[in-house]
Design a protein around this motif. Structure first.
Motif, PDB file in Angstrom:
ATOM      1  N   MET A 120       0.817  -1.038   0.119  1.00  0.00           N
ATOM      2  CA  MET A 120       0.098  -0.156  -0.085  1.00  0.00           C
ATOM      3  C   MET A 120       0.962   1.082  -0.167  1.00  0.00           C
ATOM      4  O   MET A 120       1.995   1.209   0.467  1.00  0.00           O
ATOM      5  N   ASN A 121       0.291   2.238  -0.591  1.00  0.00           N
ATOM      6  CA  ASN A 121       0.944   3.668  -0.707  1.00  0.00           C
ATOM      7  C   ASN A 121       0.057   4.555   0.201  1.00  0.00           C
ATOM      8  O   ASN A 121      -0.656   5.175  -0.462  1.00  0.00           O
ATOM      9  N   ALA A 152      -2.272   7.825  -0.780  1.00  0.00           N
ATOM     10  CA  ALA A 152      -3.887   7.561  -0.808  1.00  0.00           C
ATOM     11  C   ALA A 152      -4.482   8.621   0.020  1.00  0.00           C
ATOM     12  O   ALA A 152      -5.385   9.291  -0.214  1.00  0.00           O
ATOM     13  N   ALA A 153      -3.691   9.008   1.218  1.00  0.00           N
ATOM     14  CA  ALA A 153      -4.040  10.147   1.791  1.00  0.00           C
ATOM     15  C   ALA A 153      -3.875  11.427   0.993  1.00  0.00           C
ATOM     16  O   ALA A 153      -4.847  12.584   1.323  1.00  0.00           O
ATOM     17  N   GLY A 154      -3.047  11.496   0.119  1.00  0.00           N
ATOM     18  CA  GLY A 154      -2.997  12.911  -0.801  1.00  0.00           C
ATOM     19  C   GLY A 154      -3.854  12.802  -1.428  1.00  0.00           C
ATOM     20  O   GLY A 154      -4.583  14.123  -2.013  1.00  0.00           O
ATOM     21  N   LEU A 170       1.632  15.321  -0.891  1.00  0.00           N
ATOM     22  CA  LEU A 170       1.836  13.888  -0.687  1.00  0.00           C
ATOM     23  C   LEU A 170       1.614  12.978  -2.157  1.00  0.00           C
ATOM     24  O   LEU A 170       2.133  11.886  -2.358  1.00  0.00           O
ATOM     25  N   GLN A 171       0.945  13.557  -3.118  1.00  0.00           N
ATOM     26  CA  GLN A 171       0.642  13.028  -4.374  1.00  0.00           C
ATOM     27  C   GLN A 171       2.055  12.640  -5.219  1.00  0.00           C
ATOM     28  O   GLN A 171       2.217  12.071  -5.755  1.00  0.00           O
ATOM     29  N   THR A 172       2.976  13.861  -5.251  1.00  0.00           N
ATOM     30  CA  THR A 172       4.129  14.128  -5.995  1.00  0.00           C
ATOM     31  C   THR A 172       5.221  13.938  -5.525  1.00  0.00           C
ATOM     32  O   THR A 172       6.208  13.651  -6.279  1.00  0.00           O
ATOM     33  N   ASP A 173       5.437  13.986  -4.374  1.00  0.00           N
ATOM     34  CA  ASP A 173       6.846  13.972  -3.501  1.00  0.00           C
ATOM     35  C   ASP A 173       6.996  12.255  -3.056  1.00  0.00           C
ATOM     36  O   ASP A 173       6.744  11.894  -1.920  1.00  0.00           O
ATOM     37  N   LEU A 203       8.925  11.814   0.216  1.00  0.00           N
ATOM     38  CA  LEU A 203       8.209  11.976   1.508  1.00  0.00           C
ATOM     39  C   LEU A 203       7.060  10.860   1.563  1.00  0.00           C
ATOM     40  O   LEU A 203       7.130  10.440   2.767  1.00  0.00           O
ATOM     41  N   GLN A 204       6.749  10.412   0.444  1.00  0.00           N
ATOM     42  CA  GLN A 204       6.003   8.924   0.467  1.00  0.00           C
ATOM     43  C   GLN A 204       6.610   8.049   1.150  1.00  0.00           C
ATOM     44  O   GLN A 204       6.259   7.228   1.987  1.00  0.00           O
ATOM     45  N   VAL A 205       7.763   7.885   0.745  1.00  0.00           N
ATOM     46  CA  VAL A 205       8.484   7.016   1.305  1.00  0.00           C
ATOM     47  C   VAL A 205       8.971   6.754   2.832  1.00  0.00           C
ATOM     48  O   VAL A 205       8.527   5.887   3.347  1.00  0.00           O
ATOM     49  N   GLN A 206       9.196   7.958   3.255  1.00  0.00           N
ATOM     50  CA  GLN A 206       9.379   8.322   4.765  1.00  0.00           C
ATOM     51  C   GLN A 206       7.967   8.077   5.298  1.00  0.00           C
ATOM     52  O   GLN A 206       8.104   7.359   6.338  1.00  0.00           O
ATOM     53  N   ILE A 207       6.818   8.412   4.855  1.00  0.00           N
ATOM     54  CA  ILE A 207       5.536   8.374   5.619  1.00  0.00           C
ATOM     55  C   ILE A 207       5.160   7.109   5.725  1.00  0.00           C
ATOM     56  O   ILE A 207       4.719   6.477   6.715  1.00  0.00           O
ATOM     57  N   ASN A 208       5.450   6.293   4.406  1.00  0.00           N
ATOM     58  CA  ASN A 208       4.893   4.793   4.314  1.00  0.00           C
ATOM     59  C   ASN A 208       5.627   4.172   5.493  1.00  0.00           C
ATOM     60  O   ASN A 208       5.188   3.223   5.923  1.00  0.00           O
ATOM     61  N   ARG A 209       6.875   4.045   5.458  1.00  0.00           N
ATOM     62  CA  ARG A 209       7.751   3.474   6.082  1.00  0.00           C
ATOM     63  C   ARG A 209       7.510   3.729   7.594  1.00  0.00           C
ATOM     64  O   ARG A 209       7.347   2.708   8.729  1.00  0.00           O
TER      65      ARG A 209
END
Length: 410
Positions: free
Chosen positions: A108-109, A113-115, A328-331, A334-340
């Motif tokens: 999941m991303n 999804a939040a973005g 959140l959609q484009t970075d 940042l997605q990797v950091q938040i998902n981790r």
């Protein structure tokens, strides 16, 4: 499911059953008039039987048909404890084991999804699952002990914050802000603050200038003029910096911020200093007291948002949330950091509190009385069950019509 929709479907299914009964008795009186009435009678008879059978089956799930204590009826009220244990076991086996959570979270991303959700704030259509999940979260937040929950959340966040290498993340955020020229409002705010601070402390500045002036200047009375000149120069400098986007002080500030962003990502000494500041901050008792106040306000705000999603997603707050969603959609970094972070946090929560969550679900369902659990389940799936009655009436009629046709041609 809104009760009025389920009620309308129940009325429709009942009206169809009554109509089939009326057609059956009416056509039975004219069977000898025309062979076609035999087909009508056969269709109505089988439809009535099918509708009655499905009415009995649907009703037997929730209560005794016609109030009669027929065996194996009122299934849900009589087996609510078993249903609670089954739900708990389903959660335990399919959702609340660390291996399952980690595997599904990797697929999941959540950040994207939040973005997507935040960026499409104009879409106010609420699905049944989304609305139900929101209501469940509201009930959970209101039923748990706020102080104990706040301490648990604080402890979980503190553990994750200690593991998180915050300096590179801050550096990338600052670097992105400078690249998009978003640091200028920060400089503007600092200039306005400096102007207000200077205005509020003019007397102190005057006293400092006069205290450092020599005796000759004080004797000639030039110390007051010197203080006025210093204040005028400071006001003029702040005004020039504020109106000139290319002022050299702004350029120097941007260069300093760029250097700070680079050091946060690549300078080991700077990263160690930031980590030490983070650890000192987390261990400060004042932060713990501050967090409990923040958590309580956050809890109430979250409950309000879940109850009124459309109101929260409008206005200035909605605009800010939409900008966050676009980021959140484009970075991807940042997605990797938040998902981790989300994956590690959720796996940790499941490891520590999975059994407690399962027990909470099981005990909550068991604490409901028979009427409550019947009402909630019937409200959730009642409309679909009425479709079963309608389909049973129609399918039964078609089967009766087919059988009548076969008996006529044989």
């Amino acid at each position: 499911m809104p009760p009025d929709k389920a009620r309308r479907m129940r009325i429709s299914a009942t009206v169809m059953l009554v109509a089939m009964a009326a057609i059956f008795f009416g056509s039975h009186q004219v069977l000898g008039v025309n062979p076609a009435w035999g087909y009508v009678n056969a269709f109505a008879e089988a439809a009535m039987v099918g509708g009655l059978a499905d009415w009995f089956a649907v009703t037997a799930l929730f209560r005794h048909p016609l109030g009669l204590p027929i065996p194996h009826t009122a299934i849900i009220p009589r087996n609510k404890d078993r249903i609670a244990d089954t739900m708990a076991e389903f959660l335990r086996s399919n959702f609340l084991t660390p291996v399952v959570v980690a595997r599904r979270m990797r697929e999941m991303n959540l950040a994207q999804a939040a973005g997507d959700y935040l960026a499409t704030r104009g879409d106010t259509e609420q699905g049944r699952i989304r609305a139900g999940a929101g209501q469940l979260l509201v009930e959970l937040l209101e039923s748990l002990d706020p102080d104990r929950l706040g301490l648990q959340v604080k402890a979980g966040l503190a553990r994750q914050a200690k593991r998180l290498d915050i300096a590179p993340l801050l550096g990338r955020v600052l670097e992105t802000a400078i690249a998009d020229n978003r640091h200028q409002p920060l400089i503007d705010s600092f200039i306005r603050w400096a102007g207000v601070a200077l205005e509020d402390n003019e007397e102190m500045v005057r006293e400092m200038v006069q205290a450092r002036a020599n005796a000759l200047i004080r004797w000639t009375g030039l110390d007051e003029k010197l203080a006025n000149s210093v204040l005028s120069g400071l006001y003029r400098l702040l005004a020039e910096i504020h109106v000139d986007p290319d002022h050299r002080v702004r350029i120097k500030a941007a260069e300093a911020l760029t250097s700070l962003a680079h050091d946060l990502q690549h300078d080991a000494a700077m990263r160690a200093k930031v980590e030490q500041m983070k650890d000192d901050l987390l261990s400060n008792p004042a932060v713990s007291d501050w967090w409990m106040g923040v958590w309580e306000r956050l809890r109430h705000a979250l409950i309000d948002m879940l109850r009124n999603p459309d109101r929260v997603m409008s206005g200035q707050i909605g605009h800010s949330l939409a900008e966050l969603g676009e980021t959140l959609q484009t970075d991807t970094n940042l997605q990797v950091q938040i998902n981790r972070f989300a994956r590690r946090s959720l796996v940790g929560l499941v490891t520590r509190y999975g059994e407690q969550i399962v027990s909470l679900v099981s005990n909550t369902v068991k604490s409901w009385d028979a009427d409550t659990i019947t009402m909630r389940i019937e409200r959730a799936v009642g409309r679909d069950l009425q479709f079963i009655r309608i389909n049973g009436t129609l399918v039964g009629g078609l089967v009766g019509l087919s059988l009548h046709f076969l008996t006529e041609v044989m």
